[in-house]
Scaffold this motif. Structure first.
Motif, PDB file in Angstrom:
ATOM      1  N   SER A  88       0.804  -1.225   0.000  1.00  0.00           N
ATOM      2  CA  SER A  88       0.000   0.000   0.000  1.00  0.00           C
ATOM      3  C   SER A  88       0.840   1.279   0.000  1.00  0.00           C
ATOM      4  CB  SER A  88      -0.930   0.021   1.214  1.00  0.00           C
ATOM      5  OG  SER A  88      -0.181  -0.071   2.412  1.00  0.00           O
ATOM      6  N   ASP A  89       2.160   1.144   0.067  1.00  0.00           N
ATOM      7  CA  ASP A  89       3.036   2.315   0.097  1.00  0.00           C
ATOM      8  C   ASP A  89       3.075   3.023  -1.251  1.00  0.00           C
ATOM      9  OD1 ASP A  89       3.743   1.774   2.694  1.00  0.00           O
ATOM     10  OD2 ASP A  89       5.648   0.805   2.168  1.00  0.00           O
ATOM     11  N   PRO A  90       3.128   4.359  -1.274  1.00  0.00           N
ATOM     12  CA  PRO A  90       3.393   5.082  -2.524  1.00  0.00           C
ATOM     13  C   PRO A  90       4.876   4.987  -2.855  1.00  0.00           C
ATOM     14  CG  PRO A  90       3.192   6.638  -0.725  1.00  0.00           C
ATOM     15  CD  PRO A  90       2.875   5.284  -0.150  1.00  0.00           C
ATOM     16  N   ALA A  91       5.205   5.100  -4.126  1.00  0.00           N
ATOM     17  CA  ALA A  91       6.600   5.039  -4.554  1.00  0.00           C
ATOM     18  C   ALA A  91       7.307   6.349  -4.224  1.00  0.00           C
ATOM     19  CB  ALA A  91       6.671   4.770  -6.050  1.00  0.00           C
ATOM     20  N   PRO A  92       8.494   6.293  -3.622  1.00  0.00           N
ATOM     21  CA  PRO A  92       9.224   7.531  -3.330  1.00  0.00           C
ATOM     22  C   PRO A  92       9.531   8.343  -4.582  1.00  0.00           C
ATOM     23  CG  PRO A  92      10.156   5.693  -2.104  1.00  0.00           C
ATOM     24  CD  PRO A  92       9.166   5.105  -3.069  1.00  0.00           C
ATOM     25  N   ALA A  93       9.782   7.663  -5.703  1.00  0.00           N
ATOM     26  CA  ALA A  93      10.130   8.361  -6.945  1.00  0.00           C
ATOM     27  C   ALA A  93       8.918   8.945  -7.653  1.00  0.00           C
ATOM     28  CB  ALA A  93      10.865   7.400  -7.886  1.00  0.00           C
ATOM     29  N   SER A  94       7.726   8.456  -7.307  1.00  0.00           N
ATOM     30  CA  SER A  94       6.504   8.940  -7.947  1.00  0.00           C
ATOM     31  C   SER A  94       5.332   8.602  -7.036  1.00  0.00           C
ATOM     32  CB  SER A  94       6.325   8.293  -9.326  1.00  0.00           C
ATOM     33  OG  SER A  94       5.231   8.841 -10.020  1.00  0.00           O
ATOM     34  N   GLU A  95       4.984   9.512  -6.152  1.00  0.00           N
ATOM     35  CA  GLU A  95       4.049   9.212  -5.072  1.00  0.00           C
ATOM     36  C   GLU A  95       2.604   9.044  -5.529  1.00  0.00           C
ATOM     37  OE1 GLU A  95       4.588  12.182  -2.083  1.00  0.00           O
ATOM     38  OE2 GLU A  95       6.518  11.362  -1.421  1.00  0.00           O
ATOM     39  N   ASN A  96       2.333   9.253  -6.821  1.00  0.00           N
ATOM     40  CA  ASN A  96       0.983   9.045  -7.337  1.00  0.00           C
ATOM     41  C   ASN A  96       0.679   7.583  -7.621  1.00  0.00           C
ATOM     42  OD1 ASN A  96       2.974   9.446  -9.422  1.00  0.00           O
ATOM     43  ND2 ASN A  96       1.307   9.356 -10.911  1.00  0.00           N
ATOM     44  N   ILE A  97       1.727   6.732  -7.622  1.00  0.00           N
ATOM     45  CA  ILE A  97       1.504   5.305  -7.904  1.00  0.00           C
ATOM     46  C   ILE A  97       2.077   4.463  -6.765  1.00  0.00           C
ATOM     47  CG2 ILE A  97       1.467   5.589 -10.410  1.00  0.00           C
ATOM     48  CD1 ILE A  97       4.320   4.591 -10.525  1.00  0.00           C
ATOM     49  N   TYR A  98       1.593   3.234  -6.662  1.00  0.00           N
ATOM     50  CA  TYR A  98       2.051   2.321  -5.621  1.00  0.00           C
ATOM     51  C   TYR A  98       3.521   1.957  -5.828  1.00  0.00           C
ATOM     52  CZ  TYR A  98      -2.789   1.627  -4.146  1.00  0.00           C
ATOM     53  OH  TYR A  98      -4.068   1.826  -3.673  1.00  0.00           O
ATOM     54  N   HIS A  99       4.207   1.744  -4.719  1.00  0.00           N
ATOM     55  CA  HIS A  99       5.621   1.400  -4.763  1.00  0.00           C
ATOM     56  C   HIS A  99       5.837   0.085  -5.515  1.00  0.00           C
ATOM     57  CE1 HIS A  99       9.642   1.867  -2.343  1.00  0.00           C
ATOM     58  NE2 HIS A  99       9.831   1.713  -3.627  1.00  0.00           N
ATOM     59  N   TYR A 100       5.016  -0.914  -5.226  1.00  0.00           N
ATOM     60  CA  TYR A 100       5.128  -2.194  -5.923  1.00  0.00           C
ATOM     61  C   TYR A 100       4.979  -2.015  -7.442  1.00  0.00           C
ATOM     62  CZ  TYR A 100       5.264  -5.800  -2.245  1.00  0.00           C
ATOM     63  OH  TYR A 100       5.642  -6.648  -1.228  1.00  0.00           O
ATOM     64  N   LEU A 101       4.071  -1.154  -7.834  1.00  0.00           N
ATOM     65  CA  LEU A 101       3.834  -0.945  -9.261  1.00  0.00           C
ATOM     66  C   LEU A 101       5.038  -0.272  -9.915  1.00  0.00           C
ATOM     67  CD1 LEU A 101       2.021  -1.080 -11.730  1.00  0.00           C
ATOM     68  CD2 LEU A 101       0.884   1.009 -10.952  1.00  0.00           C
ATOM     69  N   PHE A 102       5.618   0.696  -9.235  1.00  0.00           N
ATOM     70  CA  PHE A 102       6.820   1.348  -9.767  1.00  0.00           C
ATOM     71  C   PHE A 102       7.952   0.335  -9.925  1.00  0.00           C
ATOM     72  CE2 PHE A 102      10.850   3.652  -9.189  1.00  0.00           C
ATOM     73  CZ  PHE A 102      10.741   4.596 -10.199  1.00  0.00           C
ATOM     74  N   ILE A 103       8.127  -0.514  -8.930  1.00  0.00           N
ATOM     75  CA  ILE A 103       9.163  -1.551  -8.988  1.00  0.00           C
ATOM     76  C   ILE A 103       8.893  -2.496 -10.157  1.00  0.00           C
ATOM     77  CG2 ILE A 103      10.144  -3.543  -7.776  1.00  0.00           C
ATOM     78  CD1 ILE A 103       9.398  -2.054  -5.142  1.00  0.00           C
ATOM     79  N   PHE A 104       7.661  -2.906 -10.315  1.00  0.00           N
ATOM     80  CA  PHE A 104       7.249  -3.822 -11.381  1.00  0.00           C
ATOM     81  C   PHE A 104       7.501  -3.194 -12.756  1.00  0.00           C
ATOM     82  CE2 PHE A 104       3.318  -6.532 -12.837  1.00  0.00           C
ATOM     83  CZ  PHE A 104       4.174  -7.353 -13.567  1.00  0.00           C
ATOM     84  N   PHE A 105       7.090  -1.954 -12.917  1.00  0.00           N
ATOM     85  CA  PHE A 105       7.275  -1.248 -14.183  1.00  0.00           C
ATOM     86  C   PHE A 105       8.759  -1.129 -14.537  1.00  0.00           C
ATOM     87  CE2 PHE A 105       7.494   3.016 -16.406  1.00  0.00           C
ATOM     88  CZ  PHE A 105       6.925   2.588 -17.601  1.00  0.00           C
ATOM     89  N   GLN A 106       9.563  -0.713 -13.580  1.00  0.00           N
ATOM     90  CA  GLN A 106      10.986  -0.557 -13.836  1.00  0.00           C
ATOM     91  C   GLN A 106      11.688  -1.900 -14.056  1.00  0.00           C
ATOM     92  OE1 GLN A 106      12.693   2.153 -14.417  1.00  0.00           O
ATOM     93  NE2 GLN A 106      11.017   3.582 -14.049  1.00  0.00           N
ATOM     94  N   MET A 107      11.172  -2.951 -13.474  1.00  0.00           N
ATOM     95  CA  MET A 107      11.738  -4.280 -13.693  1.00  0.00           C
ATOM     96  C   MET A 107      11.698  -4.671 -15.165  1.00  0.00           C
ATOM     97  SD  MET A 107      10.371  -7.993 -12.410  1.00  0.00           S
ATOM     98  CE  MET A 107       9.255  -8.107 -13.824  1.00  0.00           C
ATOM     99  N   THR A 108      10.596  -4.346 -15.831  1.00  0.00           N
ATOM    100  CA  THR A 108      10.473  -4.721 -17.242  1.00  0.00           C
ATOM    101  C   THR A 108      11.484  -3.979 -18.106  1.00  0.00           C
ATOM    102  OG1 THR A 108       8.722  -3.069 -17.640  1.00  0.00           O
ATOM    103  CG2 THR A 108       8.026  -5.291 -16.985  1.00  0.00           C
ATOM    104  N   PHE A 109      11.863  -2.772 -17.714  1.00  0.00           N
ATOM    105  CA  PHE A 109      12.888  -2.021 -18.437  1.00  0.00           C
ATOM    106  C   PHE A 109      14.252  -2.693 -18.295  1.00  0.00           C
ATOM    107  CE2 PHE A 109       9.617   0.986 -18.809  1.00  0.00           C
ATOM    108  CZ  PHE A 109      10.007   2.026 -19.653  1.00  0.00           C
ATOM    109  N   ALA A 110      14.581  -3.058 -17.065  1.00  0.00           N
ATOM    110  CA  ALA A 110      15.862  -3.725 -16.830  1.00  0.00           C
ATOM    111  C   ALA A 110      15.946  -5.032 -17.617  1.00  0.00           C
ATOM    112  CB  ALA A 110      16.032  -3.998 -15.333  1.00  0.00           C
TER     113      ALA A 110
END
Length: 406
Positions: A88-110
């Motif tokens: 349920s945490d917001p992402a520190p890099a983009s507080e409008n989206i969930y932290h898990y979602l930011f991690i997931f999105f960036q994972m696909t880039f890597a």
């Protein structure tokens, strides 16, 4: 800023689109270009690279990339195994989206960055070696470079911009692929014989479709910048494809399917770093220049230096990413992405872009060379002559893509 439901929906869709780019988009694009006897191995190399990098991203990659900065070079290990992060945490890099979602999105880039390299040494690379290269290259090239620009590292501090990965994704994978292709050596049969051009066309379509998430999603919300980035991406792809096709038609008297499809990918790669900063008119110019410059790199530069970058990862992705990262400093428009480029009276963005391109290029070449050399000494980069002649599919995997083809 509070969590925004619409933004979360868009980034989750974008994450799925980037996943689609790799599996099956990139895998199909590459596999259709290889010989039938090594077609399955190409699929497997893309899939395993994605899986390996996805796993190490969760273990320590995300933390090294987006953890608290250490000396401008790398993140700390505060998020190892996603330690201390709640769904349920917001992402520190983009507080409008969930932290898990930011991690997931960036994972696909890597993951897709490492997978992109496979095209440079298909049909001849030791599969065991590739598994080790994937883990090491992701760890020592992608994670630090992504931190420098996207994770609060030294390049972000001097103002280097890269909207969706022209430097972080395309330059690094292109140069890493070039180094690997040279060290692995040329194929015994160094001739392009695509096994299935219709599959290449399908792969191109999936890549193009997925690029909406790749570039549009990099706005990290459903907003005007996301729409502009997606629109610019499509227009650059259109112009890149037409430019390449007509270049072939004029010079070689045939407008080939492969030329059109390759030009589309060149346009997509070139617009990527600039997509969220430029308007539609600029995207047309960037697509045109991407088509022309990448065409020259593939047709003339590769021929002159005689390196066997099998599927032109460097010529299309590396050259396109570098070109687009520089053109960002020329065509950026404040009303689109908050900053003006040289065309609109601001020359100050040119130096940060050049520093970013050059420093990442030098770092990637040196570290990639070390990684490939280490793996070669431990496992051996190249398959045996017998395996290459027979085809890696049957020799390594015990399978054939087409059972009725010898």
């Amino acid at each position: 800023m509070k969590l925004v439901p619409a933004d979360n929906v868009w980034i989750l869709v974008s994450t799925a689109l980037v996943l689609l780019m790799s599996l099956p988009g990139l895998a199909s694009f590459y596999a259709g270009l290889t010989k039938a006897k090594s077609m399955l191995n190409t699929f497997v190399m893309v899939f395993t690279a994605f899986c390996i990098v996805g796993l190490i991203w969760i273990v320590y990659g995300y933390s090294l990339t987006f953890g608290q900065d250490i000396g401008g070079f790398i993140g700390n290990l505060q998020y190892i195994f996603l330690n201390g992060i709640n769904p349920s945490d917001p992402a520190p890099a983009s507080e409008n989206i969930y932290h898990y979602l930011f991690i997931f999105f960036q994972m696909t880039f890597a993951a897709i960055t490492v997978a992109l390299m496979t095209g440079a040494f298909v049909e001849r690379m030791n599969f065991k070696a590739w598994l080790l290269v994937s883990a090491l290259w992701g760890t020592f090239v992608y994670f630090p470079v992504a931190h420098w620009i996207w994770g609060g590292g030294w390049l972000s501090n001097i103002g280097t911009l890269d909207f969706a990965g022209g430097i972080v994704v395309h330059e690094t994978s292109g140069l890493g692929a070039l180094v690997g292709a040279i060290l692995v050596g040329a194929r015994k049969e160094n001739i392009m014989r695509p096994s299935n051009l219709p599959l290449v066309a399908v792969g191109t379509g999936l890549l193009w479709f997925g690029w909406f998430g790749f570039n549009g999603g990099s706005a990290l919300g459903i907003n005007s910048q996301a729409i502009s980035a997606a629109f610019s991406t499509t227009m650059a792809a259109i112009v890149g494809g037409i430019t390449w096709m007509f270049s072939e038609w004029v010079l070689f008297k045939k407008p080939t399917t492969l030329g059109l499809l390759t030009g589309i990918i060149a346009g997509l790669a070139t617009i990527t770093p600039a997509a969220g900063f430029v308007d539609i008119f600029a995207s047309l110019i960037i697509g045109f220049l991407g088509g022309i410059i990448c065409f020259i790199a593939v047709v003339y530069v590769k021929g002159k230096f005689k390196y066997d970058d099998s599927l032109d990862v460097f010529g299309v992705h590396g050259v396109g990413g570098i070109l687009g990262a520089f053109l960002l400093a020329i065509f950026a428009k404040e009303s689109v992405g908050g900053i003006n480029g040289l065309l609109f009276g601001n020359a100050s963005q040119i130096l940060p872009q050049i520093i970013g391109i050059v420093s990442v290029g030098i770092y990637t070449i040196i570290v990639s060379f070390i990684i490939f050399k280490i793996v070669d000494s431990i496992i051996g980069l190249r398959v045996s002559k017998e395996e290459e002649i027979m085809g890696i599919d049957e020799y390594t995997h015990g399978e054939k893509a087409y059972t009725d083809i010898v």
